[in-house]
Design an enzyme around this catalytic site. Structure first.
Site, PDB file in Angstrom:
ATOM      1  N   ILE A   1       0.761  -1.282   0.009  1.00  0.00           N
ATOM      2  CA  ILE A   1      -0.040   0.028   0.049  1.00  0.00           C
ATOM      3  C   ILE A   1       0.768   1.883   0.049  1.00  0.00           C
ATOM      4  O   ILE A   1       0.747   2.078  -0.193  1.00  0.00           O
ATOM      5  CB  ILE A   1      -1.193  -0.109   1.369  1.00  0.00           C
ATOM      6  CG1 ILE A   1      -1.723  -1.156   1.296  1.00  0.00           C
ATOM      7  CG2 ILE A   1      -1.817   1.192   1.304  1.00  0.00           C
ATOM      8  CD1 ILE A   1      -2.772  -1.345  -0.578  1.00  0.00           C
TER       9      ILE A   1
ATOM     10  N   ARG B   1      -3.138   8.191  21.718  1.00  0.00           N
ATOM     11  CA  ARG B   1      -3.069   8.797  20.243  1.00  0.00           C
ATOM     12  C   ARG B   1      -3.157  10.068  19.545  1.00  0.00           C
ATOM     13  O   ARG B   1      -4.345   9.646  19.833  1.00  0.00           O
ATOM     14  CB  ARG B   1      -2.865   7.417  19.211  1.00  0.00           C
ATOM     15  CG  ARG B   1      -2.402   6.367  19.287  1.00  0.00           C
ATOM     16  CD  ARG B   1      -1.218   6.285  18.524  1.00  0.00           C
ATOM     17  NE  ARG B   1      -0.213   4.937  19.091  1.00  0.00           N
ATOM     18  CZ  ARG B   1      -0.259   4.406  17.449  1.00  0.00           C
ATOM     19  NH1 ARG B   1      -0.615   4.504  16.529  1.00  0.00           N
ATOM     20  NH2 ARG B   1       0.128   2.858  18.250  1.00  0.00           N
TER      21      ARG B   1
ATOM     22  N   HIS C   1      -6.705   4.221  -2.275  1.00  0.00           N
ATOM     23  CA  HIS C   1      -6.721   2.714  -1.338  1.00  0.00           C
ATOM     24  C   HIS C   1      -7.667   4.179  -0.629  1.00  0.00           C
ATOM     25  O   HIS C   1      -7.607   4.490   0.062  1.00  0.00           O
ATOM     26  CB  HIS C   1      -5.327   2.993  -0.753  1.00  0.00           C
ATOM     27  CG  HIS C   1      -5.039   2.109   0.230  1.00  0.00           C
ATOM     28  ND1 HIS C   1      -5.807   0.752   0.503  1.00  0.00           N
ATOM     29  CD2 HIS C   1      -4.709   2.825   1.760  1.00  0.00           C
ATOM     30  CE1 HIS C   1      -5.424   0.962   1.436  1.00  0.00           C
ATOM     31  NE2 HIS C   1      -5.526   1.829   2.640  1.00  0.00           N
TER      32      HIS C   1
ATOM     33  N   HIS D   1      -1.782  -4.124  11.642  1.00  0.00           N
ATOM     34  CA  HIS D   1      -2.289  -3.738  12.752  1.00  0.00           C
ATOM     35  C   HIS D   1      -1.695  -4.522  13.734  1.00  0.00           C
ATOM     36  O   HIS D   1      -1.347  -4.149  14.586  1.00  0.00           O
ATOM     37  CB  HIS D   1      -3.690  -3.297  13.532  1.00  0.00           C
ATOM     38  CG  HIS D   1      -4.380  -1.581  12.688  1.00  0.00           C
ATOM     39  ND1 HIS D   1      -4.302  -1.810  11.272  1.00  0.00           N
ATOM     40  CD2 HIS D   1      -3.321  -0.563  12.784  1.00  0.00           C
ATOM     41  CE1 HIS D   1      -4.302  -1.114  10.885  1.00  0.00           C
ATOM     42  NE2 HIS D   1      -4.411   0.000  12.413  1.00  0.00           N
TER      43      HIS D   1
ATOM     44  N   CYS E   1      -3.204  -2.279   4.393  1.00  0.00           N
ATOM     45  CA  CYS E   1      -2.539  -0.887   4.424  1.00  0.00           C
ATOM     46  C   CYS E   1      -1.516  -1.020   4.376  1.00  0.00           C
ATOM     47  O   CYS E   1      -0.706  -1.838   4.373  1.00  0.00           O
ATOM     48  CB  CYS E   1      -3.500  -0.216   5.880  1.00  0.00           C
ATOM     49  SG  CYS E   1      -3.439   1.759   6.465  1.00  0.00           S
TER      50      CYS E   1
HETATM   51  N1  GLN Z   1      -0.063   5.535   1.228  1.00  0.00           N
HETATM   52  C1  GLN Z   1      -0.010   5.079   3.135  1.00  0.00           C
HETATM   53  C2  GLN Z   1       0.622   3.988   3.602  1.00  0.00           C
HETATM   54  O1  GLN Z   1       0.572   3.032   3.057  1.00  0.00           O
HETATM   55  C3  GLN Z   1      -1.644   5.045   3.230  1.00  0.00           C
HETATM   56  C4  GLN Z   1      -2.196   4.786   4.326  1.00  0.00           C
HETATM   57  C5  GLN Z   1      -3.662   5.185   4.469  1.00  0.00           C
HETATM   58  O2  GLN Z   1      -3.949   4.718   4.195  1.00  0.00           O
HETATM   59  N2  GLN Z   1      -3.293   5.737   5.209  1.00  0.00           N
HETATM   60  O3  GLN Z   1       1.055   4.914   4.405  1.00  0.00           O
HETATM   61 ZN    ZN Z   2      -4.984   2.446   4.617  1.00  0.00          ZN
END
Ligand code: GLN
Ligand code: ZN
Length: 761
Positions: A432, A516, A642, A695, A727
């Protein structure tokens, strides 16, 4: 005489004291007592600020070490059985089991608090839930406030908002739990009454949303019940929007006062005032609790004066909502452009504005001449500043036409050209965007910021990281590579640093959840891109490999959503300016030979208005902004987007309307349920459902990912499927990242082999 108050104050501390105390305790570096001490100090500081600003009430009960919804659930004894904790035995230490999970049990679910960027923990109620009162921590807060000698107004999340934001773990109706819950609220109100508390603020922000008849009726029943018996007076607080659609209901509730949001619901004042039965208090939320701009005090005063004449001491003045959503104080901002700094008001400055308004109403405008003049001057300066309006941007926007938001050819034709150019295998593998942000990367960035690492050395350090990321991806055998985003501290702030019209604070932290925090940039002026922002890093990565490298950009809607935005023009217009800046970047990447460009829009859904009737207008301009950013490329250039961690099934037509060639989307946590939605909707373009949750440090096995891919193949034509994680990987370590990606590539190869074999037979 008019009185001022706030609905809530930031909890994190102006130096993020709460964050550091929590994390130190969690890491076993300090004792529970130290954390409790920090909490007590922060609470005391909050009341001092309010007292210094002359507020009529000290607001109490709005502090929580982790989350306020969690504390309410605990106070009402709603501890899910799965944690094996007796409700009476859950103190601060035990509460973190629910907030953060344990080795055996996942945490409570977390979701966004209305349309803010704050995330609350979702109370998990059993179908046969019994509530009981465990208010010692809450009452200790109230008592501490009382001990300061001030008049105290405790805050509670109202019963309907509490229930509606909870989830039922099993069959049944949440409303069935209401009657017994009300008994617990009544008991608490009586306890507060016995302590001499005169007013309690009951937050019912669900009143700004659409409510089914059953919930509207439940409001009547609930407040009728709470009206009975010994209790303080009740201020029903609504915020985040107007309540006109529920005005008859609200006007008839037996409460003693009503707070309304006059920033987001400015036009409702007349109707609300008219619907308010005589004798009620009206709390006017006239200062923006969601944004960081100074208030036009003169304008607000004009609004308040007739109200004051009519209501006298039944008029209260407040920010529109809790100040939780803005940073604490401007006192620590020394690097902001001085002109821009003068236009801002964080929580403490908003307290100052409240006091000016109060004195103007009580002692007359003459008593605050200087403050009003400064308010006027700063507003005028902002209105006429060259930092705000850029003629070039104005002209450019005027020249935008519809064709700029359309690709030349339809997807079916584009994809043929793209496949030809890219020569990717079936089920192409990719990531991602981000790779692990190591301590070394953070250290280099910090040193660079402090001026200890020069621009050239910093560039070299980042290039080393990019080279490393590319090498690792080649070793893994991924098909589409990324540069890894080492230079990005944050996907919004990084772009904000490069664009005109954005300001960046040093300490403007806002709580996102638990410990956070985020530091949203401030969009104060027309957005202009003075030069390319990502071409150098992307081109460098591409120079190291023969595989295609995907350029990585943050989309206009996400840049907007995760910033403090201008209040002097519609969001839509700011979104279009952002879109043009990203469009130019897309075009520069394409010119540099980059054939795949991803425009991330993780916050796309978050922008949805709270009321359904307002959805179409938002989706229309948001889709348009994305398309304006994306559609300047040739048909053979592949646009990815995304999205993650949202409910997408009800906005699928809008997602399809983005017309990205590929969407990569988080799905593994819902075990691909999301994908069913995409299948049923017959999503037309290519799609990469995330096959593992980033995560968790857990490395999923090949089998597991293969099963998810098999499922995906049943729902979506395998020729349109991509393989990727949920992600970005920035929060992970390299070891687990490599292991997981290795399994992912293996899983893709296995499924690919099976598909090819099936095709042959
Ligand atoms: N390109 C971003 C990453 O890889 C996308 C982050 C996200 O979707 N919050 O960190
Ligand atoms: Zn993401």
């Amino acid at each position: 005489m008019a009185l001022t108050h706030i609905l809530g104050y930031p909890r994190i501390g102006e130096r993020r004291e709460l964050k550091f105390a929590l994390e130190s305790y969690w890491q076993g570096q300090s004792a529970l007592e130290a954390l409790e001490l920090t909490c007590d100090e922060l609470a005391a500081q909050r009341w001092r600020r309010q007292r210094d600003a002359g507020t009529g009430w000290l607001t109490a009960g709005d502090f929580a070490a982790y989350d306020l919804m969690l504390d309410h659930a605990l106070m009402f004894g709603a501890v899910p059985a799965r944690f094996g904790l007796a409700p009476a035995a859950v103190g601060l230490a035990e509460s973190f089991a629910l907030a953060r999970g344990t080795a055996q049990q996942p945490a409570l679910e977390m979701t966004k608090w209305f349309d803010t960027n704050y995330h609350y923990l979702v109370p998990e109620l059993a179908p046969d839930q019994r509530f009981s009162l465990h208010a010692s921590r809450y009452l200790a807060q109230v008592d501490a406030a009382l001990a300061t000698g001030g008049a105290v107004k405790p805050v509670l999340i109202g019963p309907l908002t509490f229930l509606r934001l909870s989830k039922l773990d099993g069959p049944g109706e949440r409303l069935a739990l209401l009657p017994q819950l009300l008994e617990v609220y009544a008991e608490l109100l009586e306890t507060l009454h016995r302590r001499g508390i005169e007013w309690v603020q009951l937050d019912e922000p669900v009143l700004v949303t659409d409510l089914e008849t059953a919930w509207q009726d439940a409001f009547e029943q609930a407040y009728a019940r709470l009206a009975v018996g010994p209790r303080p007076r009740l201020l029903l607080a609504t915020y985040f929007g107007p309540v006109l659609h529920h005005l008859p209901l609200i006007g008839a509730l037996p409460v003693d006062g009503l707070h309304v949001d006059l920033v987001r619901g400015a036009s409702q004042l007349g109707a609300v005032a008219a619907a308010l039965p005589s004798g009620r208090v009206l709390s006017a939320g006239v200062i923006d609790g969601r944004n960081i701009w100074r208030t036009d005090l003169r304008r607000v005063l004009k609004q308040l004066q007739p109200l004051q004449a009519e209501l006298g001491d039944r008029l209260w003045i407040a920010p529109s909502c809790s100040l939780l959503h803005v940073p604490c104080s401007l006192a620590h901002e020394n690097r902001l452009e001085p002109q821009v700094r003068r236009w801002l008001a964080f929580a403490d400055e908003k307290l100052g504005e409240l006091e000016v308004l109060r004195r103007a109403l009580v002692d007359g405008e003459d008593s605050v001449q200087e403050a009003l003049a400064e308010s006027d001057a700063s507003l005028a300066a902002r209105r006429h500043s060259r930092l705000v309006t850029n003629d070039y941007v104005t002209k450019r926007l005027a020249s935008v036409d519809d064709s700029m938001a359309r690709r030349t050819a339809p997807f079916a034709e584009r994809i043929v050209q793209q496949r030809q150019a890219l020569q990717l295998p079936l089920l192409p593998t990719t990531t991602i965007g981000s790779f692990p942000q190591t301590p070394e990367i953070r250290a280099a960035r910090a040193a660079h910021r402090r001026g200890e690492l020069g621009a050239f050395d910093y560039l070299q350090a980042m290039r080393r990281e990019i080279r490393h990321a590319v090498e690792q991806q080649e070793n893994l055998g991924l098909d589409v590579l990324v540069h890894g985003e080492p230079e990005r501290n944050d996907m919004v702030e990084h772009f904000a640093e490069h664009l005109f019209g954005f300001g960046i604070t040093e300490n403007g932290w806002v709580q996102s959840y638990g410990s956070r925090c985020v530091k949203p940039p401030i969009i104060y002026g027309d957005v202009y891109r003075p030069e390319a922002m990502t071409v150098d890093t992307t081109r460098y990565a591409q120079s190291l490999t023969s595989k295609p490298v995907k350029g990585m950009l943050t989309g206009p809607v996400t840049l907007l959503q995760w910033s403090f935005v201008r209040d002097d023009q519609p969001r839509e217009q700011t979104a279009r300016q952002l879109a043009l800046a990203i469009r130019d970047e897309v075009s520069d990447l394409e010119k540099a030979g980059i054939r795949i460009i991803q425009i991330d829009e993780p916050a796309f859904r978050e922008g949805l208005p709270l009321r359904r009737e307002d959805w179409p207008a938002y989706l229309d301009w948001a889709v348009n902004a994305f398309r304006l950013a994306a559609c300047g490329v040739a048909d053979g250039t592949q646009i990815h987007t995304h999205m993650c961690y949202s409910e997408f099934n009800d906005i699928l037509p809008a997602i399809a309307a983005l017309d990205a060639d590929v969407i990569t989307i988080e799905t593994s946590r819902s075990r691909m349920e999301l994908l069913d939605g995409f299948g049923a909707f017959a999503y037309p373009n290519e799609i990469g459902p995330g096959v593992y949750d980033i995560h968790s440090p857990r490395v999923p096995g090949v089998e597991e990912m293969q099963q998810l891919l098999d499922r995906a193949c049943q729902v979506v034509d395998p020729r349109r499927l991509w393989v990727n994680p949920d992600c970005g990987l920035k929060t992970r370590r390299w070891t687990e990242t490599m292991a997981a990606l290795r399994h992912m590539v293996e899983a893709a190869k296995a499924v690919r082999a099976r598909l090819t074999e099936e095709a042959v037979h």
